[in-house]
Design an enzyme around this catalytic site. Structure first.
Site, PDB file in Angstrom:
ATOM      1  N   LYS A  45       4.511  -2.327  12.510  1.00  0.00           N
ATOM      2  CA  LYS A  45       4.494  -2.693  11.081  1.00  0.00           C
ATOM      3  C   LYS A  45       3.432  -3.752  10.807  1.00  0.00           C
ATOM      4  O   LYS A  45       3.189  -4.614  11.656  1.00  0.00           O
ATOM      5  CB  LYS A  45       5.867  -3.254  10.670  1.00  0.00           C
ATOM      6  CG  LYS A  45       6.984  -2.223  10.749  1.00  0.00           C
ATOM      7  CD  LYS A  45       6.994  -1.356   9.518  1.00  0.00           C
ATOM      8  CE  LYS A  45       7.886  -0.147   9.689  1.00  0.00           C
ATOM      9  NZ  LYS A  45       7.328   1.044   9.037  1.00  0.00           N
ATOM     10  N   CYS A  46       2.876  -3.710   9.615  1.00  0.00           N
ATOM     11  CA  CYS A  46       1.959  -4.763   9.208  1.00  0.00           C
ATOM     12  C   CYS A  46       2.711  -6.093   9.190  1.00  0.00           C
ATOM     13  O   CYS A  46       3.871  -6.110   8.808  1.00  0.00           O
ATOM     14  CB  CYS A  46       1.373  -4.474   7.825  1.00  0.00           C
ATOM     15  SG  CYS A  46      -0.259  -3.723   7.970  1.00  0.00           S
TER      16      CYS A  46
END
Lengths: 109, 377
Positions: A45-46
């Site tokens: 995930k960012c």
């Protein structure tokens, strides 16, 4: 296997989708330069894909290309935005057959 | 705790509280009936309607109260599309509209209609030329544009869009949720929507104004309330309080707006100076007086909100991990700016300068700690 995505996303409605279809060549597009380094950030995930990119971009020579493989939708916007903020070049984002993108970045300095 | 999330909801204005308590006693009866208490409720309702109409530049018979800003948008979009079916089936909207507009558009598409989305600049401002072109294409039934963006505060070129719509003979729905009570309502709307809790009124009151002469047909089953536009028994006390809050907020708007805008300018200038690798997003000048949004590189939005909450600050974020969906904010995406590490600070009426000082004092260390926990130094 490469299909170029210039912007937007699948949520976009008909008008934009139609305009985009006209602007883009049909069928697969080869990236202009093979990446010197591929970072596998699939499933991450960012901001993790961006952190991995920032950590490793100096491993390629000046002018070399790093490919970030990512499937978090945020990465599609955030990698090009990182390039803009950090004065590197976003070469293009190419859809992967299994979902996600290969996002190509050229090291500028 | 310092409350810095006015764009989500503004705390109840003291004028609204007083009006609400009085109207709970005086305006509880059914305004559709004919006995004394009912007539009293009806009088309160119509007085509130006249007041809101005056403040938004409408006639009282053009104004209906809904149960929320979202419901006002749903009814405004779908009702105007239904009324304009013979003219066409295309809806034009900017890419950064509130989700209530985009979701109404998605329903329209599922029913066989067409939706054309017009893009925005890096600052989140819609391209007025592209909007005008989209509106002018044959078959356009309705165009939608917000007065100001709810996530980044950027003002939209509503008057230019209204001119283009007038020339094309297309109605324009203006979503004034973020600006009503703070900035003048732009001229040229055909349908106007707003939400009372954003200006310091109570929750549960939206405004739907439909200009006389605009074709509108309810997308819902027949109901006689609110000039057949909104179904269900009106919440008269809340509507009375909403009108009182709008009046009070508008009277303070110029002075308080100037004060809040100066604080926003300070945050816009100080955050990038105090915190490395930050991008302040949204238009620096053409913006709401009370909203500022920035994104911190290499920071998870949720971690940032949690740490700010622990430090006593209530703020909001457009980052995906903090939203109910896993998608990042469609607004930040459309602007092409960082979607992670995003913080929206929106200043309520009366916020103290000390709170902003304290926010600027704690933010750098919070960002540094989160970054170092992710191995970024």
């Amino acid at each position: 296997m490469w299909r170029r995505r210039t912007g937007g996303d699948t949520r976009r409605s008909s008008g934009t989708a139609r305009a985009a279809a006209q602007a883009e060549p049909a069928g697969p597009v080869e990236p202009p330069q093979q990446p010197a380094l591929t970072i596998d950030a699939l499933g991450r995930k960012c901001p993790i894909p961006i952190i991995m990119l920032a950590e490793r971009i100096n491993q390629v020579a000046m002018g070399g290309v790093v490919a970030v493989l990512a499937d978090d939708p945020a990465a599609f916007t955030d990698v090009p935005a990182w390039c803009r903020l950090k004065s590197h070049e976003h070469v293009g984002s190419y859809e992967l057959p299994q979902g996600g993108w290969s996002i190509h970045v050229r090291r500028n300095y | 705790m310092a409350y810095l999330d006015a764009a989500s909801t503004e705390p109840l204005h003291p004028a609204a509280r007083d009006a609400l308590l009085a109207a709970i006693d005086a305006g509880w009866a059914d305004p559709a009936r004919l006995y004394g208490t009912a007539r009293r409720a009806q009088m309160l309702l119509e007085r509130a309607r006249a007041e809101v109409a005056e403040l938004i530049g409408a006639r009282p018979d053009e104004v209906s109260f809904t149960s929320s800003g979202t419901q006002a948008v749903h009814l405004g979009v779908l009702g105007t599309l239904a009324g304009r079916r013979r003219a066409g089936n295309r809806l034009v909207a900017s890419a950064v509209e509130h989700s209530s507009v985009l979701h109404a558009g998605a329903l329209h598409e599922r029913d066989g209609g067409e939706v054309e989305i017009v893009g925005v600049s890096r600052t989140g401002r819609v391209d007025a030329g592209a909007f005008a072109e989209a509106v002018a294409r044959p078959g356009t039934a309705l165009a939608c544009l917000q007065t100001a963006n709810h996530e980044v505060g950027t003002l939209q070129p509503v008057e230019e869009a209204a001119r283009a719509c007038r020339e094309a003979g297309v109605p324009l729905l203006v979503d004034a949720a973020q600006s009503a009570g703070r900035l003048p309502i732009p001229e040229g709307w055909s349908v106007l929507t707003a939400s009372a809790h954003k200006w310091g009124g109570p929750a549960g009151v939206g405004v739907l104004a439909v200009r006389k002469g605009v074709r509108w047909r309810s997308p819902l089953p027949e109901d006689e309330r609110e000039r057949r536009r909104v179904p269900g028994f009106e919440n008269v006390p809340a509507i009375v309080a909403a009108a009182a809050a709008l009046r009070a907020r508008w009277e303070e708007a110029e002075a308080e707006g100037r004060r809040l805008s100066a604080l926003v300018d300070r945050i816009r200038a100080e955050v990038p100076r105090l915190v490395p690798d930050v991008e302040v997003v949204g238009d620096p000048v053409l913006r709401l007086p009370h909203v500022v949004t920035f994104s911190c590189l290499y920071v998870e939005g949720e971690a940032l909100l949690t740490e700010l909450d622990k430090a006593g600050f209530a703020v909001s974020s457009g980052s995906s991990c903090t939203a109910s969906t896993l998608r990042p904010s469609h607004v930040l995406e459309a602007m092409g700016v960082l979607t992670h590490g995003n913080v929206r600070v929106s200043l309520p009426r009366g916020v103290s300068e000390d709170d902003i000082d304290r926010f600027l004092a704690v933010l750098p260390d919070i960002v540094r700690r989160i970054r170092s926990s992710l191995g970024v130094h």
